[in-house]
Design a protein around this motif. Sequence first.
Motif, PDB file in Angstrom:
ATOM      1  N   PHE A   1       0.848  -1.198   0.000  1.00 22.84           N
ATOM      2  CA  PHE A   1       0.000   0.000   0.000  1.00 22.84           C
ATOM      3  C   PHE A   1       0.883   1.248   0.000  1.00 22.84           C
ATOM      4  N   ILE A   2       1.844   1.286   0.904  1.00 26.89           N
ATOM      5  CA  ILE A   2       2.753   2.440   1.009  1.00 26.89           C
ATOM      6  C   ILE A   2       3.565   2.587  -0.279  1.00 26.89           C
ATOM      7  N   LYS A   3       4.033   1.480  -0.825  1.00 26.20           N
ATOM      8  CA  LYS A   3       4.811   1.525  -2.065  1.00 26.20           C
ATOM      9  C   LYS A   3       3.987   2.130  -3.197  1.00 26.20           C
ATOM     10  N   LYS A   4       2.719   1.737  -3.288  1.00 30.88           N
ATOM     11  CA  LYS A   4       1.838   2.278  -4.333  1.00 30.88           C
ATOM     12  C   LYS A   4       1.667   3.784  -4.156  1.00 30.88           C
ATOM     13  N   ILE A   5       1.431   4.226  -2.945  1.00 34.95           N
ATOM     14  CA  ILE A   5       1.253   5.656  -2.689  1.00 34.95           C
ATOM     15  C   ILE A   5       2.545   6.421  -2.975  1.00 34.95           C
ATOM     16  N   ASN A   6       3.678   5.823  -2.643  1.00 34.15           N
ATOM     17  CA  ASN A   6       4.970   6.481  -2.859  1.00 34.15           C
ATOM     18  C   ASN A   6       5.393   6.501  -4.325  1.00 34.15           C
ATOM     19  N   SER A   7       4.758   5.699  -5.155  1.00 36.60           N
ATOM     20  CA  SER A   7       5.162   5.613  -6.564  1.00 36.60           C
ATOM     21  C   SER A   7       4.359   6.546  -7.465  1.00 36.60           C
ATOM     22  N   VAL A   8       3.705   7.507  -6.863  1.00 37.37           N
ATOM     23  CA  VAL A   8       2.892   8.438  -7.632  1.00 37.37           C
ATOM     24  C   VAL A   8       3.764   9.199  -8.630  1.00 37.37           C
ATOM     25  N   ASP A   9       3.325   9.214  -9.874  1.00 42.53           N
ATOM     26  CA  ASP A   9       4.001   9.966 -10.932  1.00 42.53           C
ATOM     27  C   ASP A   9       3.341  11.350 -10.993  1.00 42.53           C
ATOM     28  N   LEU A  10       4.037  12.355 -10.462  1.00 45.09           N
ATOM     29  CA  LEU A  10       3.455  13.689 -10.355  1.00 45.09           C
ATOM     30  C   LEU A  10       3.109  14.296 -11.711  1.00 45.09           C
ATOM     31  N   GLU A  11       3.854  13.941 -12.725  1.00 42.23           N
ATOM     32  CA  GLU A  11       3.550  14.448 -14.062  1.00 42.23           C
ATOM     33  C   GLU A  11       2.221  13.874 -14.556  1.00 42.23           C
ATOM     34  N   LYS A  12       1.993  12.587 -14.310  1.00 39.60           N
ATOM     35  CA  LYS A  12       0.722  11.977 -14.711  1.00 39.60           C
ATOM     36  C   LYS A  12      -0.445  12.585 -13.933  1.00 39.60           C
ATOM     37  N   VAL A  13      -0.210  12.877 -12.653  1.00 39.97           N
ATOM     38  CA  VAL A  13      -1.257  13.518 -11.851  1.00 39.97           C
ATOM     39  C   VAL A  13      -1.631  14.844 -12.498  1.00 39.97           C
TER      40      VAL A  13
END
Length: 131
Positions: A85-97
């Motif tokens: 869960f933490i890994k998924k949240i930490n892997s956010v691609d800010l450009e895609k957001v």
Amino acid sequence: MIKWKDEYLVGITEIDEQHKKIFEIGERAYELLKNEIYIDKYDRIIAVINELREYAAFHFKWEEGYMTKIGYKRFFSQKVEHDEFIKKINSVDLEKVDMNQDEYLLSIIEFIINWIGEHIIEKDKLIAESR
């Protein structure tokens, strides 16, 4: 959309209260998705992601401490799921957001809903049953 129901209760007061907070974060993400006033939601999305990351880390630490204290036999599998869960949240691609804000908000909401169904209801309830 993401509303607390008693069926989500695991029977451990502190864990139930912490789970309610995760629902509140999910509901804020949903309200932001529905908001048509904000043209650029990027900063607000990042705030939701950061809150979810920080609160999940707090919650998982508390829950893992509780499981250790009671000698919970499924601790390791719980820890693996928490880490994922933490890994998924930490892997956010800010450009895609930034490029697809509403799409990304929807993915956060779906992630929380799936977590509720697959983890809270199926796995966390077993913690209380093992006491």
